[in-house]
Enzyme design. Structure first.
Site, PDB file in Angstrom:
ATOM      1  N   HIS A   1       0.827  -1.206   0.000  1.00  6.18           N
ATOM      2  CA  HIS A   1       0.000   0.000   0.000  1.00  6.18           C
ATOM      3  C   HIS A   1       0.869   1.266   0.000  1.00  6.18           C
ATOM      4  O   HIS A   1       0.627   2.195  -0.773  1.00  6.18           O
ATOM      5  CB  HIS A   1      -0.927  -0.038   1.212  1.00  6.18           C
ATOM      6  CG  HIS A   1      -1.623   1.251   1.500  1.00  6.18           C
ATOM      7  ND1 HIS A   1      -2.600   1.769   0.678  1.00  6.18           N
ATOM      8  CD2 HIS A   1      -1.470   2.138   2.511  1.00  6.18           C
ATOM      9  CE1 HIS A   1      -3.029   2.920   1.187  1.00  6.18           C
ATOM     10  NE2 HIS A   1      -2.349   3.174   2.295  1.00  6.18           N
TER      11      HIS A   1
ATOM     12  N   HIS B   1       1.183   5.348  -1.913  1.00  8.32           N
ATOM     13  CA  HIS B   1       1.590   6.660  -1.398  1.00  8.32           C
ATOM     14  C   HIS B   1       2.865   7.246  -1.996  1.00  8.32           C
ATOM     15  O   HIS B   1       2.912   8.435  -2.325  1.00  8.32           O
ATOM     16  CB  HIS B   1       1.791   6.586   0.120  1.00  8.32           C
ATOM     17  CG  HIS B   1       0.511   6.499   0.888  1.00  8.32           C
ATOM     18  ND1 HIS B   1      -0.426   7.501   0.889  1.00  8.32           N
ATOM     19  CD2 HIS B   1       0.014   5.518   1.691  1.00  8.32           C
ATOM     20  CE1 HIS B   1      -1.451   7.141   1.654  1.00  8.32           C
ATOM     21  NE2 HIS B   1      -1.210   5.940   2.154  1.00  8.32           N
TER      22      HIS B   1
ATOM     23  N   GLU C   1      -6.015   9.010   0.826  1.00  7.41           N
ATOM     24  CA  GLU C   1      -6.237   7.555   0.809  1.00  7.41           C
ATOM     25  C   GLU C   1      -7.179   7.099  -0.312  1.00  7.41           C
ATOM     26  O   GLU C   1      -6.897   6.125  -0.992  1.00  7.41           O
ATOM     27  CB  GLU C   1      -6.796   7.068   2.156  1.00  7.41           C
ATOM     28  CG  GLU C   1      -5.819   7.148   3.317  1.00  7.41           C
ATOM     29  CD  GLU C   1      -4.596   6.236   3.177  1.00  7.41           C
ATOM     30  OE1 GLU C   1      -4.585   5.358   2.290  1.00  7.41           O
ATOM     31  OE2 GLU C   1      -3.651   6.427   3.954  1.00  7.41           O
TER      32      GLU C   1
ATOM     33  N   SER D   1      -3.500   0.832  -4.470  1.00  8.81           N
ATOM     34  CA  SER D   1      -2.797  -0.363  -3.984  1.00  8.81           C
ATOM     35  C   SER D   1      -3.693  -1.584  -3.889  1.00  8.81           C
ATOM     36  O   SER D   1      -3.249  -2.658  -3.509  1.00  8.81           O
ATOM     37  CB  SER D   1      -2.173  -0.096  -2.610  1.00  8.81           C
ATOM     38  OG  SER D   1      -3.182   0.063  -1.619  1.00  8.81           O
TER      39      SER D   1
HETATM   40  N1  TIH Z   1      -7.135  -1.379   1.396  1.00  5.00           N
HETATM   41  C1  TIH Z   1      -5.784  -1.056   0.990  1.00  5.00           C
HETATM   42  C2  TIH Z   1      -5.183  -2.198   0.186  1.00  5.00           C
HETATM   43  O1  TIH Z   1      -5.733  -3.279   0.148  1.00  5.00           O
HETATM   44  O2  TIH Z   1      -4.124  -2.014  -0.410  1.00  5.00           O
HETATM   45  C3  TIH Z   1      -4.906  -0.761   2.161  1.00  5.00           C
HETATM   46  C4  TIH Z   1      -5.372   0.425   2.963  1.00  5.00           C
HETATM   47  C5  TIH Z   1      -5.823   1.628   2.508  1.00  5.00           C
HETATM   48  C6  TIH Z   1      -6.167   2.534   3.538  1.00  5.00           C
HETATM   49  C7  TIH Z   1      -6.017   2.056   4.735  1.00  5.00           C
HETATM   50  S1  TIH Z   1      -5.411   0.475   4.592  1.00  5.00           S
HETATM   51 FE   FE2 Z   2      -2.406   4.896   3.534  1.00  2.00          FE
END
Ligand code: TIH
Ligand code: FE2
Length: 328
Positions: free
Chosen positions: A183, A188, A228, A247
């Site tokens: 992620h 990011h 996010e 991600s």
């Molecule tokens: N859900 C995202 C992923 O599967 O890559 C990870 C996160 C995003 C935000 C908080 S955790």
């Molecule tokens: Fe994040």
């Protein structure tokens, strides 16, 4: 005021929660992490997997001893971890090219060209920290678990991004409810290489300095719906710039194509700051921005009116620290 000009960390503003004004000030919050981390929740796919738990706590232990100025601990990822990364990296590739915003794609391909982003190797945070610092002056700090919303947002003001280093459980590469190295790195970090996006992120951080607990909560929601899970409009199409969308190969399709299952609205910090969101399933609602400059202007208009503080905060690029401004 004279005091404030002297040594930033030596000064406490009375009646206001402590906040950092330089990257060095973050020493004060070192080692403070909450939930997740070593203690996995009972419904986590890795909960019953002893091997996985051992890896997690090994990596967490190394990050716990990290202190400012050190090299970020190197993790020797094992084969199963690298293969989880590779699965996500390769499955995401066509989706990225189709659905990611141009800032992300530019940064991503520059990282590929530089040889630090590739399918068969998980990059080390230290390598990414050096690379990112050369581009936008941001730094990465490793964390062993979740950082409190206040500390996490405050760090953005001084261009610091807290990053996990462990990897999600191999049984669920499609989506994980908690941040992991995939992620951070596939979401990011490329975005933080873009100056416009970096400035947007920093603005949320600046608004959070010394803010009340209620205002931290409102800003955390703004953060969630942009950094996010933000989407944007480019060339008449909806694109992804939020790291949680970029991600997750489950979520990106849902966000961009899942017309029936989700709602899109224009980026509006006032609305976002009042909207709750789920953290363990795909988002039902996404905010769509026009571009990062416009998104930042909307944010500033919101925070300067809505975040009640007896002072303002701006970043002094020359001194690389936050300056306090007093109005009326
Ligand atoms: N859900 C995202 C992923 O599967 O890559 C990870 C996160 C995003 C935000 C908080 S955790
Ligand atoms: Fe994040």
């Amino acid at each position: 005021l004279e005091n404030l000009r002297k040594s930033p960390s030596a000064v406490e503003l009375t009646g206001v929660p402590w906040f950092p004004r330089t990257q060095k000030d973050l020493e004060r919050i070192e080692g403070q992490t909450m939930q997740f981390g070593e203690e996995l929740e009972a419904d986590h796919p890795g909960f019953l997997d002893k091997e996985y738990r051992k890896r997690r706590s090994l990596i967490a232990q190394a990050d716990k001893s990290y202190r400012l100025g050190m090299k970020i601990p190197k993790v020797n990822y094992v084969q199963s971890e690298t293969s989880t990364w590779k699965t996500i990296y390769e499955t995401m590739e066509p989706l990225r090219n189709k659905h990611a915003c141009r800032e992300f794609l530019n940064a991503f391909s520059a990282m590929e060209t530089a040889g630090i982003m590739k399918a068969d190797h998980i990059p080390q945070l230290q390598t990414l920290d050096d690379y990112l610092n050369d581009r936008t002056g941001w730094r990465i700090r490793p964390v062993s678990g979740l950082v409190s919303p206040r500390n996490f947002l405050n760090a953005l003001a001084v261009k610091v991004f807290h990053s996990t280093q462990y990897i999600r459980h191999h049984d669920q590469p499609l989506y994980t409810p908690e941040p992991d190295i995939c992620h951070e790195v596939l979401g990011h970090i490329p975005m933080l290489c873009d100056p416009g996006f970096a400035a947007f992120s920093q603005e949320i951080g600046l608004a959070s300095l010394g803010a009340s607990d209620d205002d931290i909560e409102r800003l955390a929601r703004c953060y969630w719906f942009t950094v996010e899970f933000g989407l944007c409009r480019q060339d008449g199409q909806v694109k992804a710039y939020g790291a949680g969308v970029l991600s997750s190969y489950g979520e990106i399709e849902h966000a961009i194509m899942g017309s029936e299952a989700r709602t899109l609205v224009d980026w509006d910090p006032m609305v976002a700051s009042q909207t709750d969101y789920p953290i363990t399933k795909y988002q039902p609602l996404y905010f769509v921005a026009n571009n990062f400059t416009a998104a930042r202007h909307k944010l500033v208009a919101f925070t300067s009116k809505e975040i009640k503080r007896p002072f303002g905060t701006v970043f002094n690029d020359e001194r690389n620290e936050v300056s306090i401004t007093w109005q009326g």
